[in-house]
Design an enzyme around this catalytic site. Structure first.
Site, PDB file in Angstrom:
ATOM      1  N   ARG A 166     -22.630 -37.615 -23.319  1.00 17.31           N
ATOM      2  CA  ARG A 166     -23.913 -37.104 -23.818  1.00 17.31           C
ATOM      3  C   ARG A 166     -24.049 -37.444 -25.291  1.00 17.31           C
ATOM      4  O   ARG A 166     -25.089 -37.881 -25.759  1.00 17.31           O
ATOM      5  CB  ARG A 166     -24.015 -35.602 -23.601  1.00 17.31           C
ATOM      6  CG  ARG A 166     -24.509 -35.190 -22.207  1.00 17.31           C
ATOM      7  CD  ARG A 166     -23.747 -35.873 -21.081  1.00 17.31           C
ATOM      8  NE  ARG A 166     -24.187 -35.513 -19.752  1.00 17.31           N
ATOM      9  CZ  ARG A 166     -23.618 -34.579 -18.995  1.00 17.31           C
ATOM     10  NH1 ARG A 166     -22.552 -33.894 -19.435  1.00 17.31           N
ATOM     11  NH2 ARG A 166     -24.078 -34.331 -17.787  1.00 17.31           N
ATOM     12  N   ASP A 195     -20.665 -40.640 -17.613  1.00 20.03           N
ATOM     13  CA  ASP A 195     -21.688 -39.727 -17.104  1.00 20.03           C
ATOM     14  C   ASP A 195     -23.004 -40.487 -17.126  1.00 20.03           C
ATOM     15  O   ASP A 195     -23.041 -41.670 -17.499  1.00 20.03           O
ATOM     16  CB  ASP A 195     -21.747 -38.440 -17.948  1.00 20.03           C
ATOM     17  CG  ASP A 195     -22.162 -37.238 -17.099  1.00 20.03           C
ATOM     18  OD1 ASP A 195     -23.227 -37.315 -16.467  1.00 20.03           O
ATOM     19  OD2 ASP A 195     -21.423 -36.234 -17.071  1.00 20.03           O
ATOM     20  N   HIS A 268     -23.594 -38.353 -11.262  1.00 20.10           N
ATOM     21  CA  HIS A 268     -23.513 -38.652 -12.702  1.00 20.10           C
ATOM     22  C   HIS A 268     -23.144 -40.123 -12.919  1.00 20.10           C
ATOM     23  O   HIS A 268     -22.249 -40.444 -13.707  1.00 20.10           O
ATOM     24  CB  HIS A 268     -22.517 -37.709 -13.386  1.00 20.10           C
ATOM     25  CG  HIS A 268     -23.008 -36.291 -13.465  1.00 20.10           C
ATOM     26  ND1 HIS A 268     -24.126 -35.934 -14.200  1.00 20.10           N
ATOM     27  CD2 HIS A 268     -22.550 -35.144 -12.910  1.00 20.10           C
ATOM     28  CE1 HIS A 268     -24.323 -34.622 -14.090  1.00 20.10           C
ATOM     29  NE2 HIS A 268     -23.395 -34.107 -13.310  1.00 20.10           N
ATOM     30  N   ASP A 330     -18.784 -33.427  -9.204  1.00 18.43           N
ATOM     31  CA  ASP A 330     -19.756 -32.336  -9.351  1.00 18.43           C
ATOM     32  C   ASP A 330     -21.188 -32.855  -9.267  1.00 18.43           C
ATOM     33  O   ASP A 330     -21.453 -34.034  -9.490  1.00 18.43           O
ATOM     34  CB  ASP A 330     -19.561 -31.627 -10.702  1.00 18.43           C
ATOM     35  CG  ASP A 330     -19.735 -32.574 -11.878  1.00 18.43           C
ATOM     36  OD1 ASP A 330     -19.246 -33.725 -11.796  1.00 18.43           O
ATOM     37  OD2 ASP A 330     -20.372 -32.189 -12.866  1.00 18.43           O
ATOM     38  N   GLU A 331     -22.068 -31.935  -8.973  1.00 18.73           N
ATOM     39  CA  GLU A 331     -23.513 -32.131  -9.123  1.00 18.73           C
ATOM     40  C   GLU A 331     -23.989 -33.471  -8.565  1.00 18.73           C
ATOM     41  O   GLU A 331     -24.604 -34.264  -9.270  1.00 18.73           O
ATOM     42  CB  GLU A 331     -23.894 -32.003 -10.602  1.00 18.73           C
ATOM     43  CG  GLU A 331     -23.556 -30.630 -11.151  1.00 18.73           C
ATOM     44  CD  GLU A 331     -23.934 -30.455 -12.616  1.00 18.73           C
ATOM     45  OE1 GLU A 331     -24.395 -29.362 -12.961  1.00 18.73           O
ATOM     46  OE2 GLU A 331     -23.766 -31.395 -13.416  1.00 18.73           O
ATOM     47  N   TRP A 397     -15.341 -24.518 -11.626  1.00 16.76           N
ATOM     48  CA  TRP A 397     -16.256 -24.284 -12.758  1.00 16.76           C
ATOM     49  C   TRP A 397     -17.424 -23.383 -12.391  1.00 16.76           C
ATOM     50  O   TRP A 397     -17.986 -22.704 -13.226  1.00 16.76           O
ATOM     51  CB  TRP A 397     -16.760 -25.614 -13.330  1.00 16.76           C
ATOM     52  CG  TRP A 397     -17.766 -26.340 -12.489  1.00 16.76           C
ATOM     53  CD1 TRP A 397     -17.522 -27.155 -11.442  1.00 16.76           C
ATOM     54  CD2 TRP A 397     -19.195 -26.314 -12.646  1.00 16.76           C
ATOM     55  NE1 TRP A 397     -18.692 -27.644 -10.924  1.00 16.76           N
ATOM     56  CE2 TRP A 397     -19.741 -27.143 -11.642  1.00 16.76           C
ATOM     57  CE3 TRP A 397     -20.059 -25.666 -13.538  1.00 16.76           C
ATOM     58  CZ2 TRP A 397     -21.117 -27.343 -11.503  1.00 16.76           C
ATOM     59  CZ3 TRP A 397     -21.427 -25.872 -13.402  1.00 16.76           C
ATOM     60  CH2 TRP A 397     -21.943 -26.696 -12.397  1.00 16.76           C
ATOM     61  N   TYR A 422     -16.999 -22.154 -21.101  1.00 13.37           N
ATOM     62  CA  TYR A 422     -17.794 -23.319 -21.509  1.00 13.37           C
ATOM     63  C   TYR A 422     -18.198 -23.115 -22.972  1.00 13.37           C
ATOM     64  O   TYR A 422     -18.899 -22.149 -23.307  1.00 13.37           O
ATOM     65  CB  TYR A 422     -19.033 -23.467 -20.614  1.00 13.37           C
ATOM     66  CG  TYR A 422     -18.794 -24.324 -19.387  1.00 13.37           C
ATOM     67  CD1 TYR A 422     -17.572 -24.300 -18.725  1.00 13.37           C
ATOM     68  CD2 TYR A 422     -19.791 -25.168 -18.898  1.00 13.37           C
ATOM     69  CE1 TYR A 422     -17.356 -25.092 -17.603  1.00 13.37           C
ATOM     70  CE2 TYR A 422     -19.582 -25.960 -17.774  1.00 13.37           C
ATOM     71  CZ  TYR A 422     -18.356 -25.919 -17.131  1.00 13.37           C
ATOM     72  OH  TYR A 422     -18.149 -26.700 -16.024  1.00 13.37           O
ATOM     73  N   ASP A 424     -20.197 -24.837 -24.735  1.00  9.54           N
ATOM     74  CA  ASP A 424     -21.556 -25.236 -25.139  1.00  9.54           C
ATOM     75  C   ASP A 424     -22.475 -24.015 -25.177  1.00  9.54           C
ATOM     76  O   ASP A 424     -23.656 -24.149 -25.495  1.00  9.54           O
ATOM     77  CB  ASP A 424     -22.130 -26.338 -24.231  1.00  9.54           C
ATOM     78  CG  ASP A 424     -22.082 -26.019 -22.747  1.00  9.54           C
ATOM     79  OD1 ASP A 424     -21.400 -25.040 -22.346  1.00  9.54           O
ATOM     80  OD2 ASP A 424     -22.729 -26.754 -21.968  1.00  9.54           O
ATOM     81  N   TRP A 471     -19.218 -29.549 -23.333  1.00  9.10           N
ATOM     82  CA  TRP A 471     -20.315 -30.444 -22.950  1.00  9.10           C
ATOM     83  C   TRP A 471     -21.199 -30.620 -24.166  1.00  9.10           C
ATOM     84  O   TRP A 471     -21.570 -29.639 -24.829  1.00  9.10           O
ATOM     85  CB  TRP A 471     -21.097 -29.832 -21.784  1.00  9.10           C
ATOM     86  CG  TRP A 471     -20.223 -29.595 -20.591  1.00  9.10           C
ATOM     87  CD1 TRP A 471     -19.670 -28.414 -20.200  1.00  9.10           C
ATOM     88  CD2 TRP A 471     -19.776 -30.579 -19.646  1.00  9.10           C
ATOM     89  NE1 TRP A 471     -18.915 -28.603 -19.068  1.00  9.10           N
ATOM     90  CE2 TRP A 471     -18.967 -29.920 -18.698  1.00  9.10           C
ATOM     91  CE3 TRP A 471     -19.996 -31.949 -19.504  1.00  9.10           C
ATOM     92  CZ2 TRP A 471     -18.366 -30.582 -17.632  1.00  9.10           C
ATOM     93  CZ3 TRP A 471     -19.402 -32.609 -18.432  1.00  9.10           C
ATOM     94  CH2 TRP A 471     -18.599 -31.933 -17.510  1.00  9.10           C
ATOM     95  N   THR A 472     -21.563 -31.870 -24.475  1.00  4.88           N
ATOM     96  CA  THR A 472     -22.097 -32.124 -25.806  1.00  4.88           C
ATOM     97  C   THR A 472     -23.590 -32.455 -25.859  1.00  4.88           C
ATOM     98  O   THR A 472     -24.046 -33.074 -26.812  1.00  4.88           O
ATOM     99  CB  THR A 472     -21.294 -33.261 -26.477  1.00  4.88           C
ATOM    100  OG1 THR A 472     -21.387 -34.425 -25.637  1.00  4.88           O
ATOM    101  CG2 THR A 472     -19.843 -32.869 -26.657  1.00  4.88           C
ATOM    102  N   GLU A 473     -24.351 -32.042 -24.873  1.00  4.94           N
ATOM    103  CA  GLU A 473     -25.792 -32.307 -24.930  1.00  4.94           C
ATOM    104  C   GLU A 473     -26.390 -31.833 -26.260  1.00  4.94           C
ATOM    105  O   GLU A 473     -27.232 -32.512 -26.849  1.00  4.94           O
ATOM    106  CB  GLU A 473     -26.514 -31.590 -23.794  1.00  4.94           C
ATOM    107  CG  GLU A 473     -26.296 -32.178 -22.415  1.00  4.94           C
ATOM    108  CD  GLU A 473     -25.117 -31.553 -21.682  1.00  4.94           C
ATOM    109  OE1 GLU A 473     -24.237 -30.938 -22.340  1.00  4.94           O
ATOM    110  OE2 GLU A 473     -25.074 -31.673 -20.447  1.00  4.94           O
TER     111      GLU A 473
END
Ligand code: ACM
Ligand code: ZN
Length: 759
Positions: A166, A195, A268, A330-331, A397, A422, A424, A471-473
């Site tokens: 990110r 990602d 991702h 994930d996701e 998670w 987390y 973030d 997580w670095t968004e």
């Protein structure tokens, strides 16, 4: 729907040691005077001091650990000399192979220090402890209290994850994080290398992955939930060469840290697809320059997908000596698989009943490949979907249930749930820079345990430990990563290293006084707490007209102004309390901040403090129920005009109107609330998304903006009886919630659930 699982949605919901030590102390919770973080599991202070002007070190009995010892010597610094000849150096190194993995002993006596360990990590941790003792007790001379430490960690997996997709962070920064992890005896660095937003690892066979996949055209601005979305128009990217990766792995290895690489699949995958669009089901992946989850994933029906990923894994295995390879998992939305001919053909051929089983097929196939190379596969808990691969280790998670399920079937698990670890998330309720959502504090991390209560005792050994996920968004710069990670990582390290029976948050907080200096020495931009004691809208207490503020750091100072100006520039120093009895203004614009001994400031806090004049109550007869107006639309704040609306009704309590749609609307609620006695009330407003509360015409709570659920408070002095109020809130895409309560002067909680609201 997979999107509901998305991590953005998991919220809807020294004592200073004096020179003399009297007698022995053990690890009783209140007596943790030696400022070690994480605190050792057994530390007995003995009478006397190890005093010396210089310290020599003898490691003739541990030649195989020479490299580690020499790594620490410059860190211990000026006091230390090496004397390989001396038969009785003042620091003696002893190898005892009976000591379990990671365990060490440290005996500090009047004339000698002995360090005992059985392996590399044991010695690393012994020296890390010694280093912390030196920075507490070695100023001009060395004078360390005599003590006996017998230590080993509670959990074997103590990690930190860093998302470099990110936002990208160079290896200088990665090494800085590794140094900070080593200070805390953490031993796993989980490097999230791929990602949707960027492929960050050079793969020789596929240069396109970094030529194209490491770059995005632009980046979303602000919070991802804002509508309409805005983008910065600036190309962004970066990647690590294989030489840089090797450098980081070697650096971490010297510090006893395993580097766990993560290559995301099947979801991702947009960055990889920028270079190789044909690996997605449609061959035409949509640009994805925002945060969240893209529908474009690797095609599970295309053999080339597996050839490609196996080639990538081959190079990853060469670069990373870790026993594990993380494949994400994930996701992964299944929408494209549902309509893809190749995916559907694969399901038919393999006898798979649904797309969940196709996900399972994907991960099982990769697990076979990875285990054939002598490595173990790790995946996020979605790898349980459709059936877990045989040798897989699960990172839980989405709460702990995935971890419990996997452990109960004999799989090792790492428990790192979103809500708890987390980093973030916001670290306080006010005055914080934009973050994704949530509230995860030092205290909440410290008081959490990765061992799920619901896990049967016979499977508990499968819980290897936990890690913090970064997580670095919302962390575009490395300074922001440091701000979000520290000091919460200090709390995480003690939660994982120190046995639950020895943990004590108050003692930890006291030891942090010394530990902040260690974070300073690493030049980390850790969060400094702003002074607490006031709400953003507050009321002077009727008796003393005073304000009391506090910061849990001994050497920190508080500065303030009362005219709205910046206390960092023109503030007065706050000492014990502030008395405002001579200040006749109705409202004082109070601004304040914490200053650390090294000159760094906390974020600015501000409070509008009203004098204690109570609002008079409203006495006209009114009917029960409040008025609601709902306006359909996409809003980003409570600044909504209700001159026109879509639905209106009278309802019995303060809650979201039954007439409101599921998503995308604003609502105004107004009428009167009734309070039972005269005095200062604390109102609490929870909402998803933003909300504001006015009483009379005064704004009491500003809880505006996107939050996925946040609670804020404000105070007001009221006479017993009816008072006009207004709430405006808005709801975007991810669920709605609204709740108002008040704490009365006598401490009773009032719910505005029907009885106390009027119009
Ligand atoms: C995750 O947070 N999506 C593992
Ligand atoms: Zn497909």
């Amino acid at each position: 729907m997979i999107i509901l699982n998305h991590r953005f949605l998991q919220f809807v919901s020294i004592i200073l040691l004096t020179i003399v030590f009297v007698g022995c102390s053990n690890n009783s919770k209140k007596d943790q005077a030696i400022s070690l973080v994480p605190y050792p599991n057994s530390l007995e202070i003995e009478e006397g001091l190890f005093e010396s002007k210089t310290v020599n070190i003898n490691y003739s009995k541990a030649p195989e650990y020479k490299d580690i010892i020499e790594l620490f010597i410059p860190k211990i610094g000026e006091f230390l000399t090496i004397d390989e000849e001396a038969s009785d150096g003042s620091i003696n190194i002893i190898v005892d192979e009976k000591l379990q993995k990671e365990a060490y002993q440290l005996n500090i006596q009047g004339d000698q220090i002995s360090i005992v360990a059985g392996n590399k990590n044991g010695f690393i941790y012994a020296f890390t402890t010694l280093l912390q003792l030196f920075d507490q007790y070695a100023a001009e001379d060395v004078a360390i209290p005599c003590m006996h430490i017998n230590d080993s960690p509670q959990y074997s997996w103590r990690g930190m994850h860093l998302d470099v997709s990110r936002h990208f962070f160079d290896i200088t920064f990665v090494k800085k994080m590794l140094d900070a992890m080593a200070l805390h005896k953490l031993n796993v660095f989980h490097w999230h290398l791929t990602d949707d937003q960027g492929w960050r690892i050079e793969i020789n066979k596929y240069p396109g992955l970094t030529e194209k996949g490491a770059w995005r055209e632009e980046t979303i601005i602000g919070h991802m939930a804002e509508h309409p979305k805005k983008y910065d128009g600036v190309k962004y990217g970066g990647y690590y060469t294989q030489e840089e990766i090797k450098e980081v792995v070697a650096y971490a290895d010297e510090l006893g840290i395993m580097v766990l690489p993560e290559i995301e699949m099947p979801g991702h995958a947009v960055a990889a697809a920028r270079a190789f669009p044909n690996l997605t089901c449609t061959g035409k992946p949509q640009p994805f320059n925002e945060w969240g989850v893209s529908d474009d994933v690797f095609c599970a029906g295309n053999e080339n997908t597996f050839h490609f990923l196996q080639d990538v894994i081959d190079e990853v295995i060469e670069l990373f000596p870790s026993e594990y390879i993380h494949v994400g998992g994930d996701e992964c939305p299944k929408t494209k698989w549902e309509t893809c001919k190749k995916c559907q053909a694969r399901m038919k051929k393999e006898g798979l009943h649904d797309e969940m089983e196709l996900q399972s097929y994907f991960i099982k196939r990769m697990e076979k490949y990875i285990s054939s190379k002598g490595k173990k596969l790790i995946g996020w808990d979605e790898i349980l979907e459709g059936g877990l691969a045989e040798g897989a280790t699960v990172m839980s998670w989405q709460g702990v249930s995935g971890g419990v399920e996997a452990a109960s079937h004999g799989h090792d698990v790492i428990i790192c749930p979103n809500a708890e670890v987390y980093l973030d998330h916001y670290q306080s309720n006010y005055n914080e820079p934009l973050a994704i959502a949530g509230l995860t504090t030092m205290e909440s991390i410290y008081n959490w345990s990765p061992m799920p209560d619901s896990l049967d005792a016979k499977y508990k050994h499968h819980v290897l430990g936990a890690q913090a996920n970064v997580w670095t968004e919302y962390m575009p710069a490395s300074e922001q990563v440091e701000y979000m990670v520290f000091p919460r990582l200090s709390a995480l390290s003690e939660m994982l290293w120190t046995n639950d029976e020895v943990q004590n948050f108050d003692a930890f907080t006291a030891r942090m006084n010394q530990h902040y200096k260690r974070l300073d020495a690493l030049n980390l931009n850790y969060r400094i707490p702003y002074p607490e004691g006031l709400l953003p809208v507050d009321v002077l207490t009727p008796v003393t007209n005073n304000v009391e503020l506090h910061v849990p750091i001994d050497d920190a100072q508080i500065y303030y102004t009362t005219d709205g100006s910046d206390p960092k520039k023109s503030g007065k120093r706050y000492v014990n309390e502030l008395v405002f009895s001579d200040d006749k203004r109705n409202a004082i614009e109070f601004k304040y901040a914490t200053k650390m001994p090294n000159g760094r400031w906390s974020n600015l806090a501000s409070s509008l403090i009203y004098n204690n004049d109570r609002f008079k109550s409203y006495t006209e007869a009114v009917e029960t129920g409040v008025l609601s107006k709902v306006k359909v639309g996409e809003f980003s704040s409570t600044q909504i005009s209700f001159e026109e609306w879509n639905h209106t009704r009278i309802q019995d309590g303060i809650r979201v109107s039954k007439k409101a749609p599921k998503n995308f609307f604003g609502e105004e609620l107004y009428g009167y609330i009734k309070v039972p006695e005269s005095g200062v009330y604390t109102f609490t407003l929870s909402s998803n998304d933003g909300s504001k509360l006015w009483i009379h015409d005064r704004e009491i709570i500003d809880n505006d903006g996107f939050s996925y659920g946040r609670t804020r408070e404000g105070k007001v002095a009221l006479e017993a009886g009816m008072h006009p109020f207004k709430i405006i809130h808005f709801v975007a895409k991810y669920g709605s919630n609204l709740e108002l309560t008040a704490t009365a002067p006598d401490g009773t909680i009032i719910n505005f659930d029907g009885k106390n609201v009027y119009h």
